[in-house]
Design a protein around this motif. Structure first.
Motif, PDB file in Angstrom:
ATOM      1  N   LEU A  86     -30.437  17.877   8.599  1.00 55.03           N
ATOM      2  CA  LEU A  86     -29.960  16.653   7.949  1.00 55.03           C
ATOM      3  C   LEU A  86     -29.990  15.449   8.890  1.00 55.03           C
ATOM      4  CD1 LEU A  86     -26.975  18.138   5.917  1.00 55.03           C
ATOM      5  CD2 LEU A  86     -29.290  17.605   5.099  1.00 55.03           C
ATOM      6  N   SER A  90     -27.983  18.760   1.646  1.00 54.03           N
ATOM      7  CA  SER A  90     -26.660  18.225   1.948  1.00 54.03           C
ATOM      8  C   SER A  90     -25.666  18.541   0.837  1.00 54.03           C
ATOM      9  CB  SER A  90     -26.755  16.711   2.163  1.00 54.03           C
ATOM     10  OG  SER A  90     -25.490  16.167   2.439  1.00 54.03           O
ATOM     11  N   LEU A 104     -33.504  16.536   1.574  1.00 54.34           N
ATOM     12  CA  LEU A 104     -32.313  16.382   2.412  1.00 54.34           C
ATOM     13  C   LEU A 104     -31.072  16.140   1.563  1.00 54.34           C
ATOM     14  CD1 LEU A 104     -33.812  14.266   5.325  1.00 54.34           C
ATOM     15  CD2 LEU A 104     -33.372  16.729   5.289  1.00 54.34           C
TER      16      LEU A 104
END
Length: 138
Positions: free
Chosen positions: A75, A111, A107
């Motif tokens: 990330l 996340s 991403l």
């Protein structure tokens, strides 16, 4: 894949050091040096690692540092290299805006999955069903 392999894979995906023979085929290893595209197989592998580690991440009092470092590396470094307009990757012009948007979507998904696993008690199948890549053209 077993849990130990998943931890090692996540760590390799999120490391910016060439610490494994698999590194050139993992997420950050494919961003640096960037080779025009990253296969959806890389995203699928990261998601498979998280699926394999679901029970440990959602219930453990302490999470193995390979998991934390791997996800954080994916990330943090991924966003720095992809999203920051002054990064070497962006300034080189080797990556298209469409590819940046596609990888930023990865991403965002990674996340969201990881955050949900840490903070919310959820059903594994329901969580991961929300983040499957579309393989067919719209």
């Amino acid at each position: 894949m077993n849990k130990e392999e998943a931890k090692d894979r996540l760590f390799t995906h999120g490391s910016f050091l060439q610490n494994s023979q698999d590194w050139p085929n993992c997420f950050l290893g494919m961003l640096k040096p960037y080779r025009r595209t990253i296969s959806d197989d890389v995203y699928d592998d990261i998601i498979d690692c998280l699926k394999t580690l679901f029970d440990e991440i959602t219930t453990a009092d302490n999470i193995d540092s390979r998991i934390v470092a791997g996800v954080h590396g994916i990330l943090h470094s991924g966003r720095m290299w992809l999203s920051h307009p002054d990064s070497g990757l962006r300034m080189s012009g080797r990556i298209s805006d469409d590819e940046v948007a596609r990888l930023e979507g990865w991403l965002d998904n990674i996340s969201a999955i990881y955050h949900t696993m840490l903070m919310v008690k959820t059903d594994k199948e329901h969580l991961f069903s929300q983040y499957v890549l579309r393989k067919d053209p719209q």
